[in-house]
Design an enzyme around this catalytic site. Structure first.
Site, PDB file in Angstrom:
ATOM      1  N   LYS A 272      22.557   9.929  36.253  1.00 20.28           N
ATOM      2  CA  LYS A 272      22.042  10.623  35.082  1.00 20.28           C
ATOM      3  C   LYS A 272      22.793  11.932  34.891  1.00 20.28           C
ATOM      4  O   LYS A 272      23.531  12.380  35.774  1.00 20.28           O
ATOM      5  CB  LYS A 272      20.543  10.888  35.234  1.00 20.28           C
ATOM      6  CG  LYS A 272      20.198  11.770  36.429  1.00 20.28           C
ATOM      7  CD  LYS A 272      18.694  11.976  36.543  1.00 20.28           C
ATOM      8  CE  LYS A 272      18.368  12.884  37.722  1.00 20.28           C
ATOM      9  NZ  LYS A 272      16.931  13.176  37.826  1.00 20.28           N
TER      10      LYS A 272
ATOM     11  N   ARG B 129       4.268  15.108  38.166  1.00 15.40           N
ATOM     12  CA  ARG B 129       5.169  15.210  37.022  1.00 15.40           C
ATOM     13  C   ARG B 129       4.984  13.967  36.151  1.00 15.40           C
ATOM     14  O   ARG B 129       4.499  14.057  35.039  1.00 15.40           O
ATOM     15  CB  ARG B 129       6.615  15.352  37.510  1.00 15.40           C
ATOM     16  CG  ARG B 129       7.616  15.600  36.402  1.00 15.40           C
ATOM     17  CD  ARG B 129       8.996  15.914  36.964  1.00 15.40           C
ATOM     18  NE  ARG B 129       9.536  14.836  37.787  1.00 15.40           N
ATOM     19  CZ  ARG B 129      10.730  14.889  38.403  1.00 15.40           C
ATOM     20  NH1 ARG B 129      11.466  15.991  38.317  1.00 15.40           N
ATOM     21  NH2 ARG B 129      11.146  13.876  39.123  1.00 15.40           N
TER      22      ARG B 129
ATOM     23  N   HIS C  87       8.128   9.974  44.274  1.00 15.15           N
ATOM     24  CA  HIS C  87       9.100  11.052  44.510  1.00 15.15           C
ATOM     25  C   HIS C  87       8.498  12.068  45.459  1.00 15.15           C
ATOM     26  O   HIS C  87       7.421  12.605  45.207  1.00 15.15           O
ATOM     27  CB  HIS C  87       9.451  11.715  43.173  1.00 15.15           C
ATOM     28  CG  HIS C  87      10.731  12.480  43.209  1.00 15.15           C
ATOM     29  ND1 HIS C  87      11.928  11.952  42.805  1.00 15.15           N
ATOM     30  CD2 HIS C  87      11.001  13.737  43.625  1.00 15.15           C
ATOM     31  CE1 HIS C  87      12.888  12.851  42.956  1.00 15.15           C
ATOM     32  NE2 HIS C  87      12.351  13.944  43.448  1.00 15.15           N
TER      33      HIS C  87
ATOM     34  N   ARG D 253      17.120   6.320  46.946  1.00 12.69           N
ATOM     35  CA  ARG D 253      17.761   6.816  45.733  1.00 12.69           C
ATOM     36  C   ARG D 253      18.727   7.939  46.107  1.00 12.69           C
ATOM     37  O   ARG D 253      18.307   9.015  46.533  1.00 12.69           O
ATOM     38  CB  ARG D 253      16.719   7.321  44.728  1.00 12.69           C
ATOM     39  CG  ARG D 253      15.745   6.257  44.271  1.00 12.69           C
ATOM     40  CD  ARG D 253      14.830   6.769  43.165  1.00 12.69           C
ATOM     41  NE  ARG D 253      14.076   7.941  43.542  1.00 12.69           N
ATOM     42  CZ  ARG D 253      12.910   7.912  44.214  1.00 12.69           C
ATOM     43  NH1 ARG D 253      12.392   6.755  44.575  1.00 12.69           N
ATOM     44  NH2 ARG D 253      12.282   9.024  44.500  1.00 12.69           N
TER      45      ARG D 253
ATOM     46  N   TYR E 153      33.304  43.274  27.857  1.00 19.66           N
ATOM     47  CA  TYR E 153      32.250  43.735  26.950  1.00 19.66           C
ATOM     48  C   TYR E 153      31.312  44.728  27.642  1.00 19.66           C
ATOM     49  O   TYR E 153      30.953  44.571  28.806  1.00 19.66           O
ATOM     50  CB  TYR E 153      31.420  42.551  26.463  1.00 19.66           C
ATOM     51  CG  TYR E 153      32.109  41.696  25.425  1.00 19.66           C
ATOM     52  CD1 TYR E 153      32.493  42.223  24.201  1.00 19.66           C
ATOM     53  CD2 TYR E 153      32.349  40.354  25.680  1.00 19.66           C
ATOM     54  CE1 TYR E 153      33.111  41.443  23.242  1.00 19.66           C
ATOM     55  CE2 TYR E 153      32.963  39.539  24.733  1.00 19.66           C
ATOM     56  CZ  TYR E 153      33.344  40.103  23.508  1.00 19.66           C
ATOM     57  OH  TYR E 153      33.956  39.320  22.567  1.00 19.66           O
TER      58      TYR E 153
ATOM     59  N   CYS F  90      32.796  36.301  29.648  1.00 23.35           N
ATOM     60  CA  CYS F  90      32.862  36.078  28.208  1.00 23.35           C
ATOM     61  C   CYS F  90      32.617  34.598  27.897  1.00 23.35           C
ATOM     62  O   CYS F  90      32.511  33.763  28.803  1.00 23.35           O
ATOM     63  CB  CYS F  90      34.225  36.493  27.674  1.00 23.35           C
ATOM     64  SG  CYS F  90      34.728  38.167  28.141  1.00 23.35           S
TER      65      CYS F  90
ATOM     66  N   ASP G  28      34.659  32.359  26.545  1.00 31.53           N
ATOM     67  CA  ASP G  28      35.789  31.490  26.855  1.00 31.53           C
ATOM     68  C   ASP G  28      36.705  32.050  27.934  1.00 31.53           C
ATOM     69  O   ASP G  28      37.701  31.407  28.279  1.00 31.53           O
ATOM     70  CB  ASP G  28      36.634  31.262  25.590  1.00 31.53           C
ATOM     71  CG  ASP G  28      35.785  30.825  24.420  1.00 31.53           C
ATOM     72  OD1 ASP G  28      35.113  29.790  24.546  1.00 31.53           O
ATOM     73  OD2 ASP G  28      35.775  31.539  23.394  1.00 31.53           O
TER      74      ASP G  28
END
Length: 824
Positions: free
Chosen positions: A487, A591, A620, A677, A719, A767, A769
């Site tokens: 997942k 859950r 779980h 799992r 910044y 930042c 990028d």
């Protein structure tokens, strides 16, 4: 018929140890080897159906049931052996004994493959060389490397590695080196030996009949054990012990030059110098071994020696899977050029999306030791067996045998001719394997086909992923099935590519969070059972169409599923298959899942619909990764056993039961039940922190230095002027930011990256990028590679620094960061 001997013609026989690697059924001899994670005897029937007729089987495996099965294969010959692996090793040892040629045997902790490849490059003009493909240096890999040796070869170069005592004595008769190289000694496989000296002594067994041994004297464990043990059993061996740090048989000096380093030698008649295009310590050590071996092999002319070393370049031993233009999948194996390497690459290609057409771009295969009139028809059969639908051949030799290839093919004399033809622009939605000899410069082909991206990439080591899978398989044993979680884009690693590898390694189940993830896997050729953990009624048609199995965790979702199946099953003409379901019990996580007091009603509902098959029941654990929660885990286990027993009684059969996640397999293996799992552990993070050293990191996030600035005290960076320079500093801007997944909380010195082996702290805010780091202590230039996380910067360390968990770091790597998958 089971025999004690089978006539074997080396030139007509392919040795097969993995049923998935089958290429030539009528010419293969299959060794049914039993190991920690597999039993080759299970695949005899499958191989017989595909045309294999010769097998080596183990006496201990010949149960009455297996003998009865083998009797059903009347055309097969079976060779009975005490150990199939020993039979393989003894066969290749006898084969090796037929040849009286120089053979270089290489062992050590690191550098074996690089030394082998560079030495082959240097000696190729004088010799026809048989060498290990890639890093085939194991108990199985060494025999498979030596077996193709034939009368035309004039030099052999083979690696040999060991992981526990007693292994090298099996490999020595197979390699029988005349010249030995012991590259170095490090921590690899330390766990298999009592001490570092015992590991050195084991590796030295390779050289008990060797004429010459080359090693670096400053590795004192190697030097001491060589002079104490090896010389005692083989007093005639000549030692070429070299050192840059003091007196040795050969004294070596490294002198930096503008475009590399000059290596000066003195001693044993090897006085002289060679310039090499490397400056880093590891490459200099490896190339010094190559230089000394080349001299031992008779390459002594200074000008010729210099010409060959000028042509050396860093060797990429990785087989990389990359995204190509026009929705193509690109497999880059452009510098490995031998028949065994082609077989490895073709098998890797066959693991990819079966719905894509398979394309091969192949140059002439050089220095194989096989005559062209035998080689290219064999290649034609090989690529046909692997379903290649289109071929581009480059080089004068392969073009002469164009009539041997049955698939559509075009042939070009040179790489430039291929590029100028515009043929590459006709490829769409294909899986393309690019494989060529170095002289054909296939990096130009890769450059034309690869999807251009910004310079930040997440490299996924598929070999490490396989190692981690096998580690957990060994933990739970062969009788326990494994469901692997893919997942969230396989925890950021790339769902389709990871799932393809897991399918190849025959895991039992995959699990995804949402239906569209499962649909994507089906579209990429994944046939394994897939559980969808968060199904919703609007996605039920996709589950049915793609045979995806829903997790049922509430009466509401169960009623919706029953209603949907009742309405749609009759409408599916000719298709009566309905995916089974997986029931989740809530044993304390609170859950999702059915609570204990809901189970009587659930049992009644299921008995009213006997056509609905339950594939598994699971729950779980809340705190499997922490010992403090073990009593509660015990309580959850008891609740789960009670609940699953109620369901089993109502259903009249036992579904698979699974409770453990990755951490649970380590801390609570007694609860493994029918299936486990595997999640974060597969990707190299051991959540319980009990056996972290046993796993290998799978992902390495890399970027590059965009610019470097020299700043004075008092200047600020980024910044908000948050990064304040307090001393003369060199500040590098990197091509990665929070939009790529580098968390803003890692700014202002919290995070650090690895620049040419030096850990450098962030400075200023991260930042969108870009980010800035202080590289004052590092030797760095613009364009240099930077490791953001990986072996040098563990992902667990990054998570700890910002108070989160490794899951968040992994899954946070942005989709715009290209994934590059590779195998060593």
């Amino acid at each position: 018929m089971i025999r004690k001997d089978i006539h074997i013609e080396p030139n007509m026989t392919y040795l097969l140890t993995d049923s998935r690697q089958l290429l030539f059924p009528d010419r293969s001899l299959f060794f049914a080897i039993r190991g920690e994670h597999h039993d080759g005897h299970r695949f005899i029937g499958e191989l017989y159906e595909k045309g294999v007729r010769r097998f080596v089987v183990e006496t201990a495996a010949l149960t009455p049931e297996l003998r009865h099965e083998l009797a059903q294969y009347p055309e097969a010959d079976f060779l009975e052996a005490g150990s199939s692996l020993k039979a393989l090793q003894e066969l290749t040892a006898r084969h090796r004994s037929r040849f009286r040629i120089p053979v270089v045997g290489i062992t050590g902790s690191n550098g074996k493959t690089i030394v082998k490849e560079w030495l082959a490059q240097v000696m190729a003009p004088d010799h026809l060389i048989q060498k290990s493909p890639k890093s085939y240096n194991s108990q199985i890999g060494v025999p498979l490397s030596v077996w193709p040796l034939n009368e035309r070869h004039t030099l052999g170069i083979f690696e040999a590695g060991v992981s526990r005592p007693g292994e090298m004595q099996n490999l020595q008769p197979i390699v029988r080196p005349t010249i030995g190289i012991f590259t170095n000694i490090g921590t690899a496989h330390d766990e298999g030996f009592r001490s570092r000296k015992q590991k050195v002594a084991e590796k030295l067994r390779l050289f008990t009949q060797t004429d010459v041994l080359i090693y670096r004297k400053s590795y004192t464990d190697i030097d001491e054990e060589t002079r104490l043990l090896l010389k005692a059993v083989h007093p005639g061996i000549r030692l070429v012990a070299w050192s840059t740090e003091g007196p040795a048989e050969v004294n070596v000096r490294y002198e930096p030059e503008s475009n590399g380093t000059r290596i000066r030698l003195e001693g044993q008649g090897k006085d002289g110098s060679v310039r090499v295009p490397f400056a880093d310590e590891a490459s200099l050590e490896n190339v010094t071994h190559v230089l000394l071996a080349a001299l031992e092999l008779g390459l002594s002319d200074p000008k010729e020696l210099q010409d060959r070393f000028d042509r050396l370049r860093p060797v990429s031993m990785r087989l990389e899977l990359r995204e190509g233009i026009r929705r193509n999948l690109l497999i880059d194996d452009s510098y490995n050029n031998d028949l065994a390497g082609l077989s490895i690459a073709l098998n890797f290609l066959s693991q990819q999306d079966n719905d894509r057409s398979k394309v091969l771009i192949l140059s002439d295969l050089l220095e194989t030791g096989t005559r062209a009139d035998e080689l290219y028809p064999a290649i034609a059969r090989m690529v046909s067996e692997k379903g290649i639908s289109r071929l581009f051949g480059v080089g004068p030799e392969i073009g002469r045998y164009r009539n041997s290839f049955s698939m559509p093919a075009r042939f070009f004399r040179t790489t430039e001719e291929l590029l100028e033809s515009e043929s590459l622009y006709t490829l769409f939605d294909s899986a393309i394997l690019v494989k060529g000899a170095r002289r054909f410069s296939f990096e130009k082909v890769i450059g034309r086909l690869v999807q251009k991206s910004h310079s930040t990439v997440l490299e996924i080591n598929l070999d490490a992923l396989t190692h981690n899978l096998n580690f957990y398989r060994n933990k739970v044993g062969a009788d326990t099935r494994i469901m692997v979680m893919v997942k969230a884009f396989a925890y950021g690693s790339g769902s389709a590519e990871v799932a393809s590898l897991l399918q190849y390694h025959r895991v039992d189940y995959l699990a995804v969070a949402y239906a569209d993830e499962g649909v994507s896997l089906r579209q990429n050729g994944i046939r394994l059972p897939i559980m969808v953990m968060n199904p919703s009624p609007e996605t039920f048609p996709y589950l049915l169409d793609n045979q995806l199995e829903p997790e049922i965790y509430s009466f509401h979702i169960l009623e919706e599923w029953l209603l949907f199946i009742g309405q749609n099953r009759p409408a599916r003409e000719g298709d009566t298959t309905v995916p089974p379901i997986h029931l989740k019990l809530d044993t304390g996580m609170h859950r999702l899942g059915f609570l204990p007091d809901e189970l009587p009603d659930l049992c009644r509902k299921l008995t009213e619909h006997p056509s609905v098959r339950v594939a598994s029941v699971f729950s779980h654990l809340v705190g499997a990764d922490e010992a403090v929660h073990t009593p509660f885990s015990q309580l959850q286990y008891e609740r789960f056993i009670s609940g699953s027993a109620q369901l089993e009684e109502a259903l009249g059969y036992r579904p698979l039961r699974h409770l453990l996640n990755s951490a649970g397999m380590i801390r609570l293996p007694e609860y493994k039940l029918d299936m486990v799992r595997l999640g974060i552990g597969l990707y190299g993070v051991e959540a319980s922190r009990m056996e972290t050293r046993q796993l290998l990191p799978v992902g390495t996030l890399k970027t590059v230095v965009s610019q470097i600035k020299e700043l004075r005290p008092g200047e600020t960076v980024g910044y908000g002027r948050k990064g304040v320079v307090t001393a003369p500093s060199r500040i590098a801007t990197l091509a990665i930011g929070y939009a790529d997944g580098y968390d803003r909380r890692l700014g202002n010195g919290v995070g650090q990256v690895c620049v040419n082996g030096i850990l450098c702290p962030t400075i200023g805010n991260i930042c969108m990028d870009m980010m800035m780091v202080d590289v004052t202590k590092a030797s760095v230039r613009e364009g240099d590679e930077v490791v953001v996380f990986g072996r040098e910067v563990p992902i667990t360390d990054l998570a700890t620094r910002i108070g989160t968990i490794p899951y968040e770091i992994l899954t946070g790597v942005s989709d715009r960061v290209k994934r590059v998958f590779y195998r060593e």
